[in-house]
Scaffold this motif. Structure first.
Motif, PDB file in Angstrom:
ATOM      1  N   ALA A  18      -0.247  -0.029  -7.547  1.00  0.00           N
ATOM      2  CA  ALA A  18       0.184   0.015  -6.146  1.00  0.00           C
ATOM      3  C   ALA A  18       1.622  -0.483  -6.008  1.00  0.00           C
ATOM      4  CB  ALA A  18      -0.762  -0.809  -5.282  1.00  0.00           C
ATOM      5  N   ASP A  22       4.686   1.742  -4.880  1.00  0.00           N
ATOM      6  CA  ASP A  22       5.085   1.229  -3.563  1.00  0.00           C
ATOM      7  C   ASP A  22       4.144   1.698  -2.451  1.00  0.00           C
ATOM      8  OD1 ASP A  22       6.669  -0.359  -1.918  1.00  0.00           O
ATOM      9  OD2 ASP A  22       7.981   1.316  -1.386  1.00  0.00           O
ATOM     10  N   ILE A  23       2.852   1.524  -2.729  1.00  0.00           N
ATOM     11  CA  ILE A  23       1.819   1.797  -1.727  1.00  0.00           C
ATOM     12  C   ILE A  23       0.811   0.652  -1.765  1.00  0.00           C
ATOM     13  CG2 ILE A  23       2.091   4.311  -1.795  1.00  0.00           C
ATOM     14  CD1 ILE A  23      -0.358   4.484  -3.589  1.00  0.00           C
ATOM     15  N   SER A  24      -0.167   0.686  -0.885  1.00  0.00           N
ATOM     16  CA  SER A  24      -1.138  -0.403  -0.822  1.00  0.00           C
ATOM     17  C   SER A  24      -2.210  -0.283  -1.908  1.00  0.00           C
ATOM     18  CB  SER A  24      -1.830  -0.419   0.548  1.00  0.00           C
ATOM     19  OG  SER A  24      -2.694   0.696   0.675  1.00  0.00           O
ATOM     20  N   ALA A  27      -4.783   2.194  -0.876  1.00  0.00           N
ATOM     21  CA  ALA A  27      -4.423   3.598  -1.075  1.00  0.00           C
ATOM     22  C   ALA A  27      -4.715   4.033  -2.510  1.00  0.00           C
ATOM     23  CB  ALA A  27      -2.959   3.828  -0.735  1.00  0.00           C
ATOM     24  N   TRP A  31      -7.634   6.883  -4.323  1.00  0.00           N
ATOM     25  CA  TRP A  31      -7.227   8.084  -5.047  1.00  0.00           C
ATOM     26  C   TRP A  31      -8.454   8.753  -5.657  1.00  0.00           C
ATOM     27  CZ3 TRP A  31      -2.597   6.256  -8.567  1.00  0.00           C
ATOM     28  CH2 TRP A  31      -1.443   6.134  -7.802  1.00  0.00           C
ATOM     29  N   ARG A  42       4.488  11.071  -7.947  1.00  0.00           N
ATOM     30  CA  ARG A  42       4.882   9.690  -7.621  1.00  0.00           C
ATOM     31  C   ARG A  42       4.634   8.755  -8.805  1.00  0.00           C
ATOM     32  NH1 ARG A  42       3.371   7.643  -1.709  1.00  0.00           N
ATOM     33  NH2 ARG A  42       4.810   6.059  -2.440  1.00  0.00           N
TER      34      ARG A  42
END
Length: 67
Positions: A18, A22-24, A27, A31, A42
């Motif tokens: 994460a 650069d995501i939570s 999130a 996936w 990404r």
């Protein structure tokens, strides 16, 4: 690209993945097992930014001519 392999390459945990992408955490946790191309892109970009070698199985030739 498989979710488990992406996590392994980006540090081995959902938290490190994460941060790299650069995501939570949530999130990444949501996936699917087989990542869609937009997420795979990404992950590869995060590898490039961090100087992590991209696994051979992720490398595919790009056909820009549609043939």
């Amino acid at each position: 690209m498989l979710k488990d392999k992406a996590i392994e390459v980006l540090g081995g945990s959902i938290a490190t993945t994460a941060a790299a992408v650069d995501i939570s955490y949530q999130a990444v946790n949501q996936w699917p097992d087989v990542l869609p191309q937009r997420i795979a892109d990404r992950v590869i970009a995060a590898c490039v930014r961090r100087g992590i070698e991209i696994p051979e199985e992720w490398k595919q030739p790009i056909n820009l001519h549609g043939a």
